[in-house]
Design an enzyme around this catalytic site. Structure first.
Site, PDB file in Angstrom:
ATOM      1  N   LYS A 111      -4.533  -6.596  -6.287  1.00 25.06           N
ATOM      2  CA  LYS A 111      -5.653  -6.869  -5.381  1.00 25.06           C
ATOM      3  C   LYS A 111      -6.579  -7.925  -5.980  1.00 25.06           C
ATOM      4  O   LYS A 111      -7.024  -8.831  -5.281  1.00 25.06           O
ATOM      5  CB  LYS A 111      -6.436  -5.582  -5.059  1.00 25.06           C
ATOM      6  CG  LYS A 111      -5.641  -4.675  -4.139  1.00 25.06           C
ATOM      7  CD  LYS A 111      -6.459  -3.569  -3.507  1.00 25.06           C
ATOM      8  CE  LYS A 111      -5.595  -2.842  -2.478  1.00 25.06           C
ATOM      9  NZ  LYS A 111      -6.111  -1.583  -2.030  1.00 25.06           N
ATOM     10  N   LYS A 191       5.585  -3.666   0.438  1.00 25.91           N
ATOM     11  CA  LYS A 191       5.407  -2.340   1.049  1.00 25.91           C
ATOM     12  C   LYS A 191       4.558  -2.490   2.321  1.00 25.91           C
ATOM     13  O   LYS A 191       3.696  -3.376   2.391  1.00 25.91           O
ATOM     14  CB  LYS A 191       4.789  -1.367   0.042  1.00 25.91           C
ATOM     15  CG  LYS A 191       3.297  -1.374   0.003  1.00 25.91           C
ATOM     16  CD  LYS A 191       2.674  -0.135  -0.609  1.00 25.91           C
ATOM     17  CE  LYS A 191       1.166  -0.308  -0.493  1.00 25.91           C
ATOM     18  NZ  LYS A 191       0.354   0.832  -0.468  1.00 25.91           N
ATOM     19  N   LYS A 194      -1.805  -1.778   5.039  1.00 24.73           N
ATOM     20  CA  LYS A 194      -2.862  -2.226   5.958  1.00 24.73           C
ATOM     21  C   LYS A 194      -3.328  -3.629   5.585  1.00 24.73           C
ATOM     22  O   LYS A 194      -3.506  -4.475   6.450  1.00 24.73           O
ATOM     23  CB  LYS A 194      -4.061  -1.283   5.873  1.00 24.73           C
ATOM     24  CG  LYS A 194      -3.768   0.122   6.319  1.00 24.73           C
ATOM     25  CD  LYS A 194      -5.026   0.986   6.198  1.00 24.73           C
ATOM     26  CE  LYS A 194      -4.701   2.445   6.081  1.00 24.73           C
ATOM     27  NZ  LYS A 194      -4.709   2.925   4.678  1.00 24.73           N
TER      28      LYS A 194
HETATM   29  N1  AQP Z   1       4.365   1.699   2.611  1.00 24.96           N
HETATM   30  C1  AQP Z   1       4.137   2.953   2.248  1.00 24.96           C
HETATM   31  N2  AQP Z   1       5.179   3.801   2.055  1.00 24.96           N
HETATM   32  C2  AQP Z   1       4.948   5.099   1.706  1.00 24.96           C
HETATM   33  N3  AQP Z   1       3.702   5.622   1.533  1.00 24.96           N
HETATM   34  C3  AQP Z   1       2.642   4.808   1.722  1.00 24.96           C
HETATM   35  N4  AQP Z   1       1.310   5.004   1.647  1.00 24.96           N
HETATM   36  C4  AQP Z   1       0.660   3.853   1.943  1.00 24.96           C
HETATM   37  N5  AQP Z   1       1.556   2.889   2.221  1.00 24.96           N
HETATM   38  C5  AQP Z   1       2.803   3.433   2.088  1.00 24.96           C
HETATM   39  C6  AQP Z   1       0.679   6.282   1.308  1.00 24.96           C
HETATM   40  O1  AQP Z   1      -0.236   6.593   2.356  1.00 24.96           O
HETATM   41  C7  AQP Z   1      -1.317   7.333   1.801  1.00 24.96           C
HETATM   42  C8  AQP Z   1      -2.614   6.769   2.276  1.00 24.96           C
HETATM   43  O2  AQP Z   1      -2.731   5.435   1.884  1.00 24.96           O
HETATM   44  P1  AQP Z   1      -4.163   4.804   1.769  1.00 24.96           P
HETATM   45  O3  AQP Z   1      -4.601   4.339   3.076  1.00 24.96           O
HETATM   46  O4  AQP Z   1      -5.112   5.692   1.132  1.00 24.96           O
HETATM   47  O5  AQP Z   1      -3.966   3.751   0.721  1.00 24.96           O
HETATM   48  P2  AQP Z   1      -3.050   2.579   0.591  1.00 24.96           P
HETATM   49  O6  AQP Z   1      -1.899   2.896  -0.265  1.00 24.96           O
HETATM   50  O7  AQP Z   1      -3.982   1.615   0.036  1.00 24.96           O
HETATM   51  O8  AQP Z   1      -2.551   2.226   2.088  1.00 24.96           O
HETATM   52  P3  AQP Z   1      -2.278   0.811   2.502  1.00 24.96           P
HETATM   53  O9  AQP Z   1      -1.892   0.787   3.910  1.00 24.96           O
HETATM   54  O10 AQP Z   1      -1.314   0.202   1.560  1.00 24.96           O
HETATM   55  O11 AQP Z   1      -3.710   0.134   2.384  1.00 24.96           O
HETATM   56  P4  AQP Z   1      -4.158  -1.120   1.547  1.00 24.96           P
HETATM   57  O12 AQP Z   1      -3.429  -2.278   2.147  1.00 24.96           O
HETATM   58  O13 AQP Z   1      -5.628  -1.182   1.810  1.00 24.96           O
HETATM   59  O14 AQP Z   1      -3.807  -0.911   0.116  1.00 24.96           O
HETATM   60  C9  AQP Z   1      -1.187   7.252   0.286  1.00 24.96           C
HETATM   61  O15 AQP Z   1      -0.675   8.506  -0.160  1.00 24.96           O
HETATM   62  C10 AQP Z   1      -0.177   6.178   0.056  1.00 24.96           C
HETATM   63  O16 AQP Z   1       0.592   6.429  -1.108  1.00 24.96           O
END
Ligand code: AQP
Length: 324
Positions: A111, A191, A194
């Site tokens: 990030k 992966k 968001k």
């Molecule tokens: N691609 C993924 N495959 C499997 N698990 C995933 N998680 C996120 N992306 C994947 C799991 O979803 C839960 C919640 O995620 P989060 O919103 O708290 O955090 P994150 O990992 O930051 O989700 P994003 O979509 O990837 O957001 P950004 O882009 O902001 O970083 C967690 O248990 C995560 O492991």
């Protein structure tokens, strides 16, 4: 009964990566564990955002979680910023967390490399995450694979605090992964995430899901319709494993290896099975959104229960640390 805790950021819509990697598991686990599920809005403010959007997305995340099967009669489902003990314990953990450990976190490096000016909150994110989990003294944390390194740091923080102030007070929380531990984005590059804009929303209308699925990357070896493929390298195959029944998955493997189906046929079958699972969730979300008083009640009750448990933990923490 063991406790589970898991958090999800309201930084965008709930996507199928979140659902398959974490939220679907929540719905299963809540039957066997005392469960705390948290919409972690304090984590979401470490990146630029609009206050009105955040408020709306926090509420919409609650709608999505309820629609996906979280049950407020057995689980505590709440919003992080309504429980001030999260940030209180995070400050305390700041004092036992080595800076080097934070700087080594892959997600921080990823990030930070995309930012011109890096807020300290991006670096300290795993400390707040450790506080989120340990405030409820949770043993298990259902998460996707991307969170495993952060959880290792939560265990380290628990160990360091315990060694200094109270042996065995905090459990060392373990990750609970699903078979779909890492869902890739439809671009096949990274992966599903968001912040990468490569997501399929859990509540997205079917037309829009198909618009994204149709051009999605598959096995690059399948240039022509008659070229055989290797299912294991194809993101669509992995989505089949998450959404389609075992006999369909076995058939997908055969059809891919023998070029029996083209990739579009394979995607159509996936779309059908995705729809079977997602249509009832979409329908429930419409019902829940039409009854805002239910959402208000879950948010209020969840915060009250979480505060009760959290203040009990903080009372002991302060006592052991000599804080008046
Ligand atoms: N691609 C993924 N495959 C499997 N698990 C995933 N998680 C996120 N992306 C994947 C799991 O979803 C839960 C919640 O995620 P989060 O919103 O708290 O955090 P994150 O990992 O930051 O989700 P994003 O979509 O990837 O957001 P950004 O882009 O902001 O970083 C967690 O248990 C995560 O492991």
């Amino acid at each position: 009964m063991s406790r589970i805790f898991s958090g999800i950021q309201p930084s965008g819509e709930l996507h199928i990566g979140n659902y398959l990697g974490a939220v679907k598991n929540y719905a299963e686990l809540q039957r066997s564990y005392e469960s705390f599920f948290c919409i972690v809005d304090y984590h979401a403010i470490t990146i630029p955002y609009e206050p009105e959007d955040l408020r709306a997305r926090t509420r919409e995340m609650m709608v999505s979680l309820l629609a996906a099967g979280l049950d407020p009669s057995t689980s505590t489902i709440f919003v992080q910023s309504m429980v001030p003990q999260h940030t209180e314990l995070a400050w305390i953990f700041n004092s036992v967390t080595p800076l080097g450990e934070l700087e080594r976190q892959t997600q921080y490096k990823d990030k930070a490399s995309r930012m011109e000016s890096v807020p300290a909150g991006i670096l300290n994110y795993p400390i707040l995450q450790a506080a989120d989990i340990l405030l409820y003294r949770a043993d298990l944390v259902p998460v996707g694979e991307d969170q495993v390194q952060h959880l290792e740091l939560s265990r380290e923080i628990a160990r360091r605090w315990n060694a200094r102030f109270g042996a065995e007070f905090f459990p060392e929380p373990q990750a609970k992964l699903t078979p779909a531990r890492r869902i890739m984005g439809l671009d096949g590059n990274a992966k599903m995430s968001k912040s990468m804009g490569n997501t399929v929303g859990l509540l997205e209308p079917p037309d829009s899901v198909w618009e994204k699925l149709r051009p999605a990357v598959t096995d690059p070896a399948r240039v022509r319709r008659t070229d055989p493929g290797t299912p294991e390298v194809c993101n669509i195959y992995h989505l089949h494993r998450a959404f389609s029944p075992p006999d369909v998955v076995a058939n997908v493997e055969t059809q891919c290896r023998t070029a029996g189906w083209g990739c579009i046929e394979c995607k159509k079958v996936l779309f059908e099975h995705m729809n079977k699972e997602l249509a009832p969730i979409r329908a429930r979300s419409v019902e829940i959104r039409a009854r805002p008083e239910i959402v208000d009640q879950v948010i209020g009750d969840g915060a009250a229960t979480a505060r009760r448990v959290a203040s009990e933990t903080m009372r002991e923490v302060k006592e052991r640390m000599g804080l008046v």
